[in-house]
Write an enzyme that holds these catalytic residues in place. Sequence first.
Site, PDB file in Angstrom:
ATOM      1  N   ASP A   1      15.635  20.923  -5.904  1.00 38.43           N
ATOM      2  CA  ASP A   1      16.403  20.020  -5.070  1.00 38.43           C
ATOM      3  C   ASP A   1      15.768  19.977  -3.691  1.00 38.43           C
ATOM      4  O   ASP A   1      15.021  20.877  -3.309  1.00 38.43           O
ATOM      5  CB  ASP A   1      17.854  20.522  -4.977  1.00 38.43           C
ATOM      6  CG  ASP A   1      18.799  19.454  -4.465  1.00 38.43           C
ATOM      7  OD1 ASP A   1      18.317  18.366  -4.061  1.00 38.43           O
ATOM      8  OD2 ASP A   1      20.014  19.705  -4.440  1.00 38.43           O
TER       9      ASP A   1
ATOM     10  N   THR B   1      17.479  19.988  -0.759  1.00 38.13           N
ATOM     11  CA  THR B   1      18.208  20.859   0.149  1.00 38.13           C
ATOM     12  C   THR B   1      17.930  22.321  -0.181  1.00 38.13           C
ATOM     13  O   THR B   1      18.044  22.753  -1.310  1.00 38.13           O
ATOM     14  CB  THR B   1      19.718  20.589   0.059  1.00 38.13           C
ATOM     15  OG1 THR B   1      19.952  19.205   0.306  1.00 38.13           O
ATOM     16  CG2 THR B   1      20.473  21.415   1.080  1.00 38.13           C
TER      17      THR B   1
ATOM     18  N   ASP C   1      20.124  26.040  -5.384  1.00 38.25           N
ATOM     19  CA  ASP C   1      20.985  26.908  -4.585  1.00 38.25           C
ATOM     20  C   ASP C   1      22.440  26.476  -4.613  1.00 38.25           C
ATOM     21  O   ASP C   1      23.290  27.147  -4.027  1.00 38.25           O
ATOM     22  CB  ASP C   1      20.498  26.973  -3.133  1.00 38.25           C
ATOM     23  CG  ASP C   1      20.577  25.612  -2.441  1.00 38.25           C
ATOM     24  OD1 ASP C   1      20.819  24.599  -3.129  1.00 38.25           O
ATOM     25  OD2 ASP C   1      20.401  25.578  -1.212  1.00 38.25           O
TER      26      ASP C   1
END
Length: 805
Positions: free
Chosen positions: A302, A304, A546
Amino acid sequence: MDALPGTDQLLGLTELEAKRRLSAGDANRTTRKSDRTVADIVRSNLFTRFNAILGSLLIVILTLGPAVDGLFGIILVANVLIGIVQEVRAKRTLDHLLLITATTSTVLRDGQQVQVAPTDVAREDLLGLRSGSQVIADGPVVQCDELEVDESLLTGESEPQAKAVGDQLRSGSFVTAGTGWFRAEKVGDKSFANALSNEARKFAPVKSELRAVTDSVLKVVSWAIGPIAAALLIGQRVGGETWKSAIFGSATGVVEIVPEGFVLLTSMTLAMSIVRLGRHGVLVKELAAVEGLARVDTICFDKTGTLTEGDPVVETITGPDGKTPMEASAEAYALLRTLTISSANPTSKAIATFVADADASPVEGEVVPFNSTRKWAALTTPSATWVMGAPEIVLQGDRQGNANVLEHVGTQAALGKRVLILASAATSLPNEGLPNDLVAIAVLTLVESIRADAVKTLQYFAKQGVAVKIISGDNPTTVAAIARAAGMEGLDASGAVVDARNLADDAAIAQMVADAKIIGRSTPQQKQAMVAALKEQGKTVAMTGDGVNDALALKASDLAVAMGSGSEATRAVAQLVLTDGGFANLPVVVDEGRRVIANVERVAKLFLTKTMYAAVLAVATGVARIPFPFLPRQLTLVSSLTIGIPGFFLAFVPESPPTKVGFKRRIAEFSIPAGLTAAIATFAVYLTALQTRNVSVAQARTAATVALGLIGLWIVSVLARPLTKWRDLLLATMSVAGVLSVLVPAAKTFWKLDYPPLLVIAESMAITAAGIATIEVGWRVATHRRPPKASAMTGSGAVGYNTNP
């Protein structure tokens, strides 16, 4: 942590009631351990077919000969001890295995919300739920607001499940949206998650290709030892040897077939890798993960927390034209505060922080919290509906002439900014989807900082030929702009940047995922489908994440890597955890995995070459009906200088070449011809010496020992290539040690060496040189037959004597 709303009508336990229940054993604690005791582990490592054979041979040799001929017993003991230590450590890991990974829980005690450890939760406690938190006990929902729960870790069901009052929750699941409270009716060993944990604590070895190769070799060797020993014994007895001498010679011959040091060095190599990775902030939860990432050819992550720091900051909130600033007293601020008050995701926190100083009270109404599947949040009041979310979703289909707004959104996204829209509608929220009369009233732009390590990490993967795919829930244009800033190339190619909303089904995902580099607006289920599609296309996929929305994709991947700062869900399913959240540590893990595989392959070739020539020599000796060519101590000398000591140093070579397929094949294609050549040359030297007049068996054995030692050192030099200063030093040291063993009188006496006549020495050197030349020519031909791919993580390399793992 902010308090959960909606507790006015709830009655939890009092502190006194909770203490009584905890004292009575009604606590969320598990007492069960793994089903193997230390005694079981000791017995299983001592009483194996491998140890029985090698131990029996050790007893025979120690009974019929001097103790120095049983030096190989040291490795036998070391193997047993390492096996016991590893399994005891695994037992301890299993004993602490938990599907419940939450560190704190919110409970209602005496009408107040308090934080307690999960083990201090009592039966009948009321437990709070919010997005990202884990359900730690089993029980019914007593109050909720748009509560959705991901039960995929427990049931395999990928869709988040909406929960209403009265619905049962099971421990081990995760909240993906909304808030709520539930009553803990089943705690401790009675809960669903702990029952699964107790089942998981049953012993099962970690799957590993390295371990599988080792086990396969030992199985074949164990079955071959019996027939070879029998043939060698009969041959020597028929050849005139006494029973004692024949038994001693047979034991000597078959001992060398067992690659006992290979098991030892493989275990040591893996153990040292775990230690090294730990120093870089990488927690390895499974040993197989060390080698797993080395074979990865596609890595998905991802935006982020990997490319960006993960903590967005609101840059501006403007009117729909993108220019008019919104004053702190504007109605939009009150609406934004209301829409973000019950969400714990980073974006909602950033918005809440931005509007915190505004003099605006929350708006009364029914809130639909944001989640990663819908990509919007809504507030319904008697007079209107308010929606905040992704512009493409909220203003889908150019509702109410929002073309200018979408143009401004596109401009901001191209600059790498994340954009959200606040829109209003006069109609109420339908059962499915959004109102058709939504009109934009505010535009929010958020920015994230690119991680300092992102650029180097992307460059590393590009150089190593690892395909990188960024699968994000954000606008693909925004993600692509950030990726370009981080140095990612190839984003202007057709199909490189994809909007996942245009993917109708899994078939469409499978069709686009091979060429795509950026996939934006992805739902958790689409991320999972993309990983599955890549695997079906033959890719070895690593997934990093995460957030809760990454958990499904992590589960579907070949190797799951979680950020240490991420959610409980990602850490629970990952095999590797980057404890300091350092994205730059991924190349470290890849290099370490490659190093392990390359070194174990190199050592395997060395030890299995020995197994091959020992087996051939034993069979040839039995057929020829002559004494075995070596005494045990002479084999110990040769093995130490050409196998054991070099193998130890080669097991820790710092190089990390790309890993290619064909691990077993490459080992066999080197070991079989090299071992066969060494056996033929050594046996020819021995037989030639025996047939020479006035040459004793001791002299012939000396000639064979020197010949095998020289050929073995040459094999080491082939496997050590490309040669460096320290590898040259290693070879030189082993050569000097060999020369001293032959020339120094005390060493010569200890190893039972007796010089043959000059004619035999000359003949032996000629045969030995021919054997060395054969190995060298074979290696050069095989290496240049099919050049290895320099830029690929996987693929076929050279065959035969190929030493490039």
